[in-house]
Design an enzyme around this catalytic site. Structure first.
Site, mmCIF file in Angstrom:
data_model
loop_
_atom_site.group_PDB
_atom_site.id
_atom_site.type_symbol
_atom_site.label_atom_id
_atom_site.label_comp_id
_atom_site.label_asym_id
_atom_site.label_seq_id
_atom_site.Cartn_x
_atom_site.Cartn_y
_atom_site.Cartn_z
ATOM 1 N N GLY A 13 52.753 31.374 94.449
ATOM 2 C CA GLY A 13 51.441 31.987 94.737
ATOM 3 C C GLY A 13 50.643 32.625 93.582
ATOM 4 O O GLY A 13 49.929 33.378 93.650
ATOM 5 N N ASN A 15 48.183 30.833 92.489
ATOM 6 C CA ASN A 15 46.714 30.447 93.089
ATOM 7 C C ASN A 15 46.215 31.506 93.858
ATOM 8 O O ASN A 15 44.958 32.109 93.659
ATOM 9 C CB ASN A 15 46.484 29.194 93.382
ATOM 10 C CG ASN A 15 46.359 28.041 92.228
ATOM 11 O OD1 ASN A 15 45.538 27.922 91.635
ATOM 12 N ND2 ASN A 15 47.829 27.297 92.364
ATOM 13 N N LEU A 82 52.634 23.783 101.398
ATOM 14 C CA LEU A 82 53.286 22.509 101.343
ATOM 15 C C LEU A 82 53.334 21.558 102.669
ATOM 16 O O LEU A 82 53.324 20.391 102.753
ATOM 17 C CB LEU A 82 54.793 22.484 100.802
ATOM 18 C CG LEU A 82 54.776 23.004 99.204
ATOM 19 C CD1 LEU A 82 56.260 22.947 98.856
ATOM 20 C CD2 LEU A 82 54.171 21.976 98.373
ATOM 21 N N ASN A 99 41.614 23.162 99.763
ATOM 22 C CA ASN A 99 42.985 22.915 99.122
ATOM 23 C C ASN A 99 42.805 22.636 97.739
ATOM 24 O O ASN A 99 41.796 22.108 97.163
ATOM 25 C CB ASN A 99 43.551 21.702 99.661
ATOM 26 C CG ASN A 99 44.871 21.631 99.069
ATOM 27 O OD1 ASN A 99 45.848 22.347 98.903
ATOM 28 N ND2 ASN A 99 45.244 20.214 98.769
ATOM 29 N N HIS A 101 44.314 20.431 94.387
ATOM 30 C CA HIS A 101 45.533 19.841 94.114
ATOM 31 C C HIS A 101 45.382 19.664 92.708
ATOM 32 O O HIS A 101 44.280 19.556 91.998
ATOM 33 C CB HIS A 101 45.028 18.298 94.632
ATOM 34 C CG HIS A 101 45.871 17.318 94.542
ATOM 35 N ND1 HIS A 101 47.131 17.298 95.278
ATOM 36 C CD2 HIS A 101 45.958 16.236 93.743
ATOM 37 C CE1 HIS A 101 47.718 16.264 94.525
ATOM 38 N NE2 HIS A 101 47.236 15.820 93.824
ATOM 39 N N ASP A 142 44.994 15.034 101.052
ATOM 40 C CA ASP A 142 44.071 14.914 99.958
ATOM 41 C C ASP A 142 42.744 14.076 99.976
ATOM 42 O O ASP A 142 42.277 13.435 98.752
ATOM 43 C CB ASP A 142 44.872 14.733 98.593
ATOM 44 C CG ASP A 142 46.128 15.546 98.409
ATOM 45 O OD1 ASP A 142 45.902 16.725 98.609
ATOM 46 O OD2 ASP A 142 47.076 15.289 97.697
ATOM 47 N N GLU A 172 43.400 25.144 87.526
ATOM 48 C CA GLU A 172 43.446 25.548 88.893
ATOM 49 C C GLU A 172 42.947 27.066 89.071
ATOM 50 O O GLU A 172 42.353 27.376 90.006
ATOM 51 C CB GLU A 172 44.986 25.563 89.436
ATOM 52 C CG GLU A 172 45.327 24.137 89.283
ATOM 53 C CD GLU A 172 46.833 24.080 90.031
ATOM 54 O OE1 GLU A 172 47.210 24.798 90.848
ATOM 55 O OE2 GLU A 172 47.659 23.338 89.337
HETATM 56 C C1 GRF Z 1 49.663 24.419 92.229
HETATM 57 O O1 GRF Z 1 50.015 23.309 91.410
HETATM 58 C C2 GRF Z 1 48.838 23.788 93.358
HETATM 59 O O2 GRF Z 1 47.756 23.069 92.888
HETATM 60 C C3 GRF Z 1 49.724 22.715 94.271
HETATM 61 O O3 GRF Z 1 51.058 23.461 94.386
HETATM 62 C C4 GRF Z 1 51.180 24.587 93.305
HETATM 63 C C5 GRF Z 1 51.017 25.878 93.817
HETATM 64 O O4 GRF Z 1 51.325 26.828 93.038
HETATM 65 N N1 GRF Z 1 48.939 22.677 95.481
HETATM 66 P P1 GRF Z 1 51.080 28.368 93.023
HETATM 67 O O5 GRF Z 1 51.996 28.547 94.382
HETATM 68 O O6 GRF Z 1 49.903 28.656 93.546
HETATM 69 O O7 GRF Z 1 51.721 29.283 91.854
#
Ligand code: GRF
Length: 193
Positions: A13, A15, A82, A99, A101, A142, A172
């Protein structure tokens, strides 16, 4: 008026944390109302709780939809989620799911490209620039319309782990709050009409 945001997560988490931290600054047009995980052990759930945001584990799409409706969700942000969503789900929320990526789509994306696998593929290919992409989600993994991208340089000594970290820090965590703001602003404009 703020757009109601639901964030879907499966893991650490970071992000989600970037979005939580951006509220009121970069993210001005939306507020995170609920966090939903498909994994009960996701640390992202703790991050939500620490910020006073309601957080739940959902076992299937029906449960996710029930929560989205309960929180009057305008925008769904997939932040390290996921599970691949069904076509029924993505159609129901067309142009309302985004999303992040960790590559420059259309490189290193699609089914099976997640987590470190994306960065390993980038290193194996020999490219010198990678990055991250925020896109709308449709029935093709994607494959939805790109909202924004940010490039990151690959170093000779990179491992998938060091590259993953740099892509998160330099792309990100900056890109996702910015893109969420852009879409929320648009959604509010439409709501006001
Ligand atoms: C990130 O690299 C995101 O781009 C991908 O999964 C990862 C998740 O990381 N979809 P986090 O759970 O946000 O730390």
């Amino acid at each position: 008026m703020l757009a109601n945001i639901a964030v879907l997560v499966s893991g650490g988490g970071t992000n989600l944390q970037a979005l939580l931290n951006a509220q009121g600054t970069v993210l001005k047009s939306g507020a995170i109302r609920v966090v939903i995980s498909d994994n009960p052990d996701a640390y992202a759930l703790t991050r939500a709780a620490n910020c006073g945001v309601d957080a739940y584990t959902a076992k299937n799409e029906a449960e996710i939809i029930r929560l989205l409706e309960q929180y009057n969700t305008d925008l769904i942000v997939l932040a390290g989620f996921l599970r691949i969503l069904s076509a029924d789900f993505t159609r129901k929320y067309a142009n309302r799911i985004i999303n992040i990526h960790p590559s420059l789509i259309p490189a290193f994306c699609g089914k099976g490209f997640y987590g470190l696998k994306v960065h390993r593929a980038a290193l194996d290919s020999g490219v010198k620039i990678t990055g991250a992409t925020v896109h709308f989600v449709n029935e093709i993994p994607d494959g939805g319309k790109i909202i924004d991208q940010k490039a990151v340089r690959i170093h000779d000594a990179d491992t998938p782990e060091t590259l993953q970290q740099r892509v998160m820090e330099q792309a990100e965590w900056i890109l996702l709050p910015r893109a969420a703001e852009k879409v929320c602003k648009q959604l509010i404009k439409e709501k006001r009409k």
